[in-house]
Scaffold this active site. Structure first.
Site, PDB file in Angstrom:
ATOM      1  N   LYS A   1     -11.847 -45.433  -7.735  1.00  0.00           N
ATOM      2  CA  LYS A   1     -11.715 -46.590  -8.244  1.00  0.00           C
ATOM      3  C   LYS A   1     -13.131 -46.903  -8.942  1.00  0.00           C
ATOM      4  CE  LYS A   1      -8.661 -48.676  -4.922  1.00  0.00           C
ATOM      5  NZ  LYS A   1      -8.594 -49.836  -3.689  1.00  0.00           N
TER       6      LYS A   1
ATOM      7  N   ARG B   1      -6.845 -43.672   2.076  1.00  0.00           N
ATOM      8  CA  ARG B   1      -5.679 -43.415   1.306  1.00  0.00           C
ATOM      9  C   ARG B   1      -6.325 -42.899  -0.131  1.00  0.00           C
ATOM     10  NH1 ARG B   1      -3.844 -46.512  -3.053  1.00  0.00           N
ATOM     11  NH2 ARG B   1      -1.633 -46.436  -3.058  1.00  0.00           N
TER      12      ARG B   1
END
Length: 270
Positions: free
Chosen positions: A208, A248
Site C-alpha cells: 500500500k 492479507r
C-alpha cells in the site's frame, strides 16, 4: 499462529496487480501457486477498491469471481470473496466461499449483513468511511485509535442485529481506506485495541501507498514491488505480535518466511 491470506485479484485495475489474473484460468493458477507457497486462505475479488476506483455491475463481478472460487474451493482451499455486493456474496458462498470479505463493513449494500447471516459464512467487517472514488473525503480524525475502535464496534453490533454471531465476525482496521499517511501508522500502533474488542482481526498492508511513502526518496510510485513486499512482511510480523488472526498479502512466500523467523526468535529456536 497468525494465518496468511493470499490475494487473488480477478480485475483489470487493482492498484498492484490489476490485469495480471483477469482471465479465470490465470487467476486459478495464481491461487494454486499462492496455496503452494503456503497461503492458509485465498481472498478472491472481482472489483478493484484502489483509491479512485469506480464501482462495477455485480453481475460482471460475479462472472469474474465465481469460476475461480469454485475451482479453488474444489481443490480444498479456504476461500473468501472480496465483495461489497450481497448478490455476489450469496453466489460466492454457493460456489464454495466460506468467508465474505466486505471492505465496506456492510455499509455499501443494505442487504449484505442479512445475506451473510442467512448464508452461514463468516464475515470480514472492514473499517470504511466511504467509496473508493472519494475515500479520503472523510479522512479526518480527532483520535484515530478511539474512533476506529468505536466504528468497528458499531459494525459488529450491526452484524449481531442481523443475526451474525460474534464467532463468525472478523474485524479489519482498513489500512489505506479513508486514512492518509500517518493515520495508517497510528491505526497499526493501536492494533491491540482492535484485537481487544474480541473477534478475530485481519490486517492488510500489502504494497500500500503508505509503505511506499515511507520508503520513497522521490515519488512513492517509483518504490518497487520487491521493496513494498519487504515492508509488508515487516508490518505483517508486527501485526502478528499485536494479535492479528491473519494478514492479507500479495507475496505469500516472503510473509511466511518473515513470520517463521519471528517465531524462531520468540521461541529461541525453530
Amino acid at each position: 499462529m497468525t494465518l496468511v491470506m493470499g490475494i487473488v485479484n480477478v480485475t483489470p485495475d487493482s492498484f498492484s496487480d490489476g490485469g495480471r489474473y483477469l482471465d479465470a484460468e490465470a487467476a486459478i493458477a495464481h491461487g494454486r501457486a499462492l496455496r503452494a507457497a503456503g497461503a492458509d486462505l485465498l481472498d478472491v475479488g472481482g472489483e478493484s477498491t484502489r483509491p479512485g476506483a469506480q464501482r462495477i455491475d455485480p453481475l460482471r463481478e460475479s462472472e469474474r469471481v465465481l469460476p475461480v472460487i469454485a475451482a479453488l474451493a474444489g481443490d480444498g482451499a479456504i476461500v473468501s470473496v472480496d465483495t461489497m455486493n450481497a448478490s455476489t456474496a450469496i453466489a460466492a458462498v454457493d460456489a464454495g466461499a466460506r468467508i465474505v470479505n466486505d471492505v465496506s463493513g456492510g455499509l455499501a449494500d443494505p442487504g449484505m449483513l442479512a445475506a451473510v447471516a442467512a448464508s452461514g459464512a463468516d464475515v470480514v467487517l472492514q473499517h470504511w468511511r466511504g467509496p473508493s472514488d472519494d475515500m479520503y473525503a472523510q479522512a479526518e480524525y480527532g483520535d484515530v485509535e478511539a474512533e476506529l475502535a468505536a466504528e468497528l464496534e458499531e459494525r459488529m453490533a450491526a452484524a449481531g442485529r442481523a443475526g451474525i454471531s460474534p464467532d463468525r465476525v472478523i474485524l479489519d482496521p482498513g489500512i489505506g481506506f479513508g486514512k492518509r499517511g500517518d493515520q495508517n501508522w497510528q491505526t497499526l500502533r493501536g492494533l491491540e485495541r482492535i484485537v481487544a474488542i474480541g473477534p478475530r482481526v485481519l490486517v492488510g498492508t500489502s504494497r500500500k501507498r503508505f509503505l511506499a511513502e515511507l520508503l520513497a526518496t522521490g515519488v512513492p510510485a517509483e518504490v518497487t514491488e520487491a521493496r513494498r513486499d519487504l515492508a509488508t512482511a515487516v508490518t505483517s510480523v508486527l501485526a502478528a505480535r499485536a494479535g492479528a488472526w491473519a494478514v492479507r498479502v500479495h507475496d505469500v512466500a516472503a510473509t511466511r518466511d518473515a513470520l517463521a523467523v519471528a517465531r524462531a526468535w520468540e521461541r529461541g529456536g525453530a
